[in-house]
Design a protein around this motif. Sequence first.
Motif, PDB file in Angstrom:
ATOM      1  N   LEU A   5       0.829  -1.211   0.000  1.00 39.25           N
ATOM      2  CA  LEU A   5       0.000   0.000   0.000  1.00 39.25           C
ATOM      3  C   LEU A   5       0.863   1.260   0.000  1.00 39.25           C
ATOM      4  O   LEU A   5       0.545   2.235  -0.677  1.00 39.25           O
ATOM      5  N   THR A   6       1.951   1.223   0.734  1.00 39.03           N
ATOM      6  CA  THR A   6       2.851   2.375   0.776  1.00 39.03           C
ATOM      7  C   THR A   6       3.434   2.654  -0.597  1.00 39.03           C
ATOM      8  O   THR A   6       3.460   3.814  -1.050  1.00 39.03           O
ATOM      9  N   LEU A  10       2.772   5.959  -2.911  1.00 39.05           N
ATOM     10  CA  LEU A  10       3.860   6.797  -3.416  1.00 39.05           C
ATOM     11  C   LEU A  10       3.813   6.921  -4.934  1.00 39.05           C
ATOM     12  O   LEU A  10       4.079   7.995  -5.491  1.00 39.05           O
ATOM     13  N   PHE A  11       3.465   5.837  -5.616  1.00 40.95           N
ATOM     14  CA  PHE A  11       3.343   5.864  -7.072  1.00 40.95           C
ATOM     15  C   PHE A  11       2.251   6.838  -7.509  1.00 40.95           C
ATOM     16  O   PHE A  11       2.450   7.657  -8.418  1.00 40.95           O
ATOM     17  N   VAL A  12       1.089   6.768  -6.857  1.00 39.17           N
ATOM     18  CA  VAL A  12      -0.022   7.648  -7.222  1.00 39.17           C
ATOM     19  C   VAL A  12       0.335   9.108  -6.914  1.00 39.17           C
ATOM     20  O   VAL A  12       0.009  10.010  -7.694  1.00 39.17           O
ATOM     21  N   LEU A  58      -2.722   4.333   6.491  1.00 38.89           N
ATOM     22  CA  LEU A  58      -2.684   4.668   7.918  1.00 38.89           C
ATOM     23  C   LEU A  58      -3.558   3.723   8.734  1.00 38.89           C
ATOM     24  O   LEU A  58      -3.194   3.328   9.848  1.00 38.89           O
ATOM     25  N   TRP A  59      -4.708   3.359   8.199  1.00 33.64           N
ATOM     26  CA  TRP A  59      -5.597   2.454   8.913  1.00 33.64           C
ATOM     27  C   TRP A  59      -4.969   1.066   9.060  1.00 33.64           C
ATOM     28  O   TRP A  59      -5.021   0.463  10.130  1.00 33.64           O
ATOM     29  N   VAL A  60      -4.351   0.557   7.981  1.00 31.84           N
ATOM     30  CA  VAL A  60      -3.759  -0.765   8.009  1.00 31.84           C
ATOM     31  C   VAL A  60      -2.546  -0.808   8.943  1.00 31.84           C
ATOM     32  O   VAL A  60      -2.344  -1.767   9.676  1.00 31.84           O
TER      33      VAL A  60
END
Length: 67
Positions: A5-6, A10-12, A58-60
């Motif tokens: 997810l990180t 970062l890609f987006v 952040l939730w994960v």
Amino acid sequence: MSTVLTYITLFVMGCVAIVLVRGLFNMVRGGSGNKSNQLMQLRIVLQAVAIVLIMLTLWVTGGGRPS
């Protein structure tokens, strides 16, 4: 899962920056107003996706709180 997810987030965020710079260059160059509008719409969509991904990350991960 949080690492994936990180990286996706970062890609987006990088894509948002690229679209923003392309829009600025188009405006400075005096390009088509239609193209500027399309780039702005794309940037807004990408920013919304980035915000959702940031919140999901952040939730994960627990938001940086100690376990």
